[in-house]
Structure formats: structure tokens, C-alpha cells
Write an enzyme that holds these catalytic residues in place. Structure first.
Site, PDB file in Angstrom:
ATOM      1  N   ASP A 100      71.161  91.166  51.421  1.00  0.00           N
ATOM      2  CA  ASP A 100      72.032  91.052  50.245  1.00  0.00           C
ATOM      3  C   ASP A 100      72.240  89.626  49.764  1.00  0.00           C
ATOM      4  O   ASP A 100      73.140  89.373  48.964  1.00  0.00           O
ATOM      5  CB  ASP A 100      73.388  91.691  50.549  1.00  0.00           C
ATOM      6  CG  ASP A 100      74.159  90.955  51.622  1.00  0.00           C
ATOM      7  OD1 ASP A 100      73.519  90.366  52.514  1.00  0.00           O
ATOM      8  OD2 ASP A 100      75.399  90.958  51.569  1.00  0.00           O
ATOM      9  N   GLU A 101      71.415  88.693  50.215  1.00  0.00           N
ATOM     10  CA  GLU A 101      71.666  87.293  49.845  1.00  0.00           C
ATOM     11  C   GLU A 101      70.372  86.496  49.888  1.00  0.00           C
ATOM     12  O   GLU A 101      69.520  86.726  50.746  1.00  0.00           O
ATOM     13  CB  GLU A 101      72.682  86.699  50.822  1.00  0.00           C
ATOM     14  CG  GLU A 101      73.260  85.375  50.389  1.00  0.00           C
ATOM     15  CD  GLU A 101      74.469  85.013  51.228  1.00  0.00           C
ATOM     16  OE1 GLU A 101      75.232  84.134  50.800  1.00  0.00           O
ATOM     17  OE2 GLU A 101      74.657  85.595  52.317  1.00  0.00           O
TER      18      GLU A 101
END
Length: 348
Positions: free
Chosen positions: A94-95
Site C-alpha cells: 500500500d505504499e
């Protein structure tokens, strides 16, 4: 991404939207992997025990992790990144860091690029993302947390040092809870406090990390965005609803974990010479046992070594988690193609 795993669950389950929800474990066992913003209002956060989370919020919803679904959406998000640049360094599902100094669309504004990416993510996945913009990775990461959820922030080169002087030490990216407490015991509560200590002092107190702390508080972070990172290990693990007491129970429950590792090996084509068994006991203490082989083992050998490690010595306490991993992989830096890092001044 904002509360990624929890947000995916709320996206796919409309009845859970607006309600306190965590991903991972259940009310009686396990650990929180992610917490929705509604849950965070009760003081619930990732890595908290499920028992404590349920105590803080009796109406808390527990969702089982669905990593295939998270990977599916992560892949969609990654495709959006690549519309702008090939210099993408994933940190997790997610990053990621993006170097957009020179980008595929020829846009001059990093702020505009961040806004466009967030809009496209929302349009394609239905999820909110936050972004940070600055001239190095440390500051961009710091900026990304300033206006969460669903926001973005920029730290300009001329603003960096003044901003960092005011920043609480616990908010510095890469300074964890233990290090923050150690710094606070030394009277370091903000960036300004940190800046007053010499490199010699910081190195003495924090070893090699002292130079890093000395630099980042001055806005210096020379790490480039690495579009490909060499994998160091491959593993799988499971936390059990009931503690395992006997070796027979442990061996029986280790086999599905072994099968998952083999599935990942076959999917990736990766081999490894070091087999590591991970044991987390009922009191949350952790132990690992490893064995390195002269040649890359086949499937049967991996299982044999796994069982050997399990029986290597007495297991003194009930076991709540078992994990199995491979390292010393057949991947080298030379096998990975790196994109060219452009040496161009930061633009807005």
C-alpha cells in the site's frame, strides 16, 4: 493508501462502512494487522493484540485477511504509478516512493502529479490515498502522513529545516517507539533538540544510525528511489486460534505452512539454501532456528530440514505462531535491471 486492508474490507462489504473494523485475528486471538479510522478513534492500532482491541471497542468487527484481494488492488495502483514514471520503489502493498523529476507525461509539477494519481486511484479502486511531495524520500514520507486521510502535503526545500525543527521526534520516519523513548530520555523531544547534538555524540549513542539522524534533521537524505529491490527471503506463517502444546500438533500445523512456501517457490521460481523455522510462544517471545545447506534443496529436503529444526531442541512453552522461510536466495543484484536515476533538480 489510507488504512488499506481495512478500507478494502469496507469497500467490499458495504455493511461495514462507517463502523470500527480491524483486519487480522479475532476477538480471542491474534494481532491487529490494520485498523479502520473508526477503530482508531478507540485507540486501536496495528500490532495491538486482538484481545486488547476488543476490550477497547466491544462492537469491533474482525475481518480475516484476504491478501490475494489486497495484492489485486495493489497491482492496479502500481499500474497507475507506471503511467507517470518507471522509478517506483514499493515499500509494501500500500505504499511506494516515486521519482517524478522526469516523468512520462512531461508534467512540471510534482504536486499536480500527486493529485492526479490520487484521483485515478479513487476512480479505479474506490479507495482513498494520501501523498507527500518533497525533494528526498525521507521528507516525502514525512509529508505523506501530515494530512491523512485522503490528503497531501508538500515540504519545499527552503522550508525543510524549519519544519523539521518543530516536528516531534516520534513523527520522524524511521524513528520507532524504542528509539524515540531513548531520545526523549536524553532530552530530545523535537527536531530542534536533535539538531543541538553533535555527530560524535549521536554516533556514540546510536551507532551507525547516528549519522542518519544527524543528516535527516537537516533535511539531508541521499537515498535514491530504487525501482527494483532484490528479494532477501521468502516465507509464510500462521497464528493459531489455540496454542500448540505437543510436537505432533506443531508438525501437523507446520505442513500447511510448508505447502504455502512451496507454492510461492513454484510461482516465483526462487530457490534458497537457508531454511528458517520461526516460533512465537504463548508469552509472545520469539525464537528462530536455521540451517544452511551447501546446495539448493528440493521440496522433500525443505520439509525434512523443517522437521529437523522443529525437533532440534526442546520447545519449552506452548506455541501460538509457526513460520517457515527460505533465505540465501538464488537472486543477485546483477540479475536485476535497474532504471537510470536522473540527477535533475527538484521541480514543483
Amino acid at each position: 493508501m489510507d488504512a488499506f486492508y481495512a478500507s478494502v474490507e469496507q469497500l467490499d462489504h458495504p455493511e461495514w462502512r462507517g463502523k470500527p473494523l480491524v483486519v487480522g485475528g479475532n476477538a480471542a486471538r491474534g494481532v491487529v494487522a490494520a485498523a479502520s479510522y473508526e477503530a482508531r478513534k478507540f485507540g486501536i492500532h496495528s500490532a495491538m493484540s486482538s484481545v486488547l482491541a476488543a476490550r477497547k471497542c466491544p462492537q469491533l468487527i474482525f475481518a480475516r485477511p484476504r491478501f490475494d484481494r489486497y495484492k489485486e488492488i495493489s497491482s492496479q495502483i502500481r499500474d497507475i504509478f507506471y503511467e507517470y514514471t518507471d522509478l517506483v520503489e514499493p515499500l509494501s502493498l500500500d505504499e511506494a516512493f516515486l521519482d517524478v523529476t522526469e516523468n512520462k507525461l512531461g508534467l512540471k509539477s510534482a504536486i499536480l502529479i500527486a493529485r492526479q494519481i490520487r484521483e485515478k486511484i479513487k476512480e479505479k479502486t474506490g479507495l482513498n490515498a494520501s501523498a507527500g511531495v518533497s525533494y528526498n524520500k525521507f521528507l516525502a514520507k514525512t509529508a505523506s502522513d501530515l494530512n491523512k486521510p485522503n490528503g497531501q502535503a508538500v515540504i519545499l526545500p527552503e522550508e525543510a529545516e524549519a519544519f523539521l525543527e518543530k516536528l516531534p521526534i516520534g513523527k520522524f520516519f524511521g524513528i520507532g517507539k524504542v528509539t524515540a523513548e531513548k531520545m526523549q530520555n536524553l532530552g530530545i523531544h523535537t527536531g530542534k533538540d536533535l539538531k543541538e547534538f553533535s555527530l560524535q555524540f549521536l554516533t556514540k549513542k546510536f551507532g551507525k544510525s547516528g549519522l542518519h539522524y544527524f543528516n535527516i534533521v537537516r533535511g539531508i537524505h541521499l537515498s535514491e528511489v530504487q525501482p527494483h529491490r532484490v528479494r532477501k527471503s521468502l516465507s509464510a506463517e500462521n497464528t493459531f486460534e489455540k496454542d500448540l502444546i505437543t510436537l505432533a500438533e506443531m508438525e501437523e500445523n507446520l505442513f500447511p505452512i510448508f505447502e504455502e512456501v512451496i507454492r510461492r517457490i513454484e510461482k516465483s521460481g526462487i530457490k534458497g539454501r537457508t531454511v528458517t523455522l520461526k516460533l512465537k510462544y504463548a508469552d509472545f517471545t520469539l525464537q528462530t532456528r536455521s540451517k544452511t545447506l551447501e546446495q539448493y534443496p528440493d521440496t522433500d529436503q525443505i520439509w525434512q530440514v523443517s522437521v529437523e529444526l522443529l525437533h532440534q531442541e526442546e520447545i519449552p512453552k506452548p506455541v501460538r505462531l509457526l513460520g517457515l522461510g527460505l533465505s540465501n536466495l538464488n537472486i543477485t543484484e546483477e540479475q536485476v535491471h535497474f532504471g537510470e536515476q536522473l540527477k535533475i533538480p527538484f521541480k514543483l
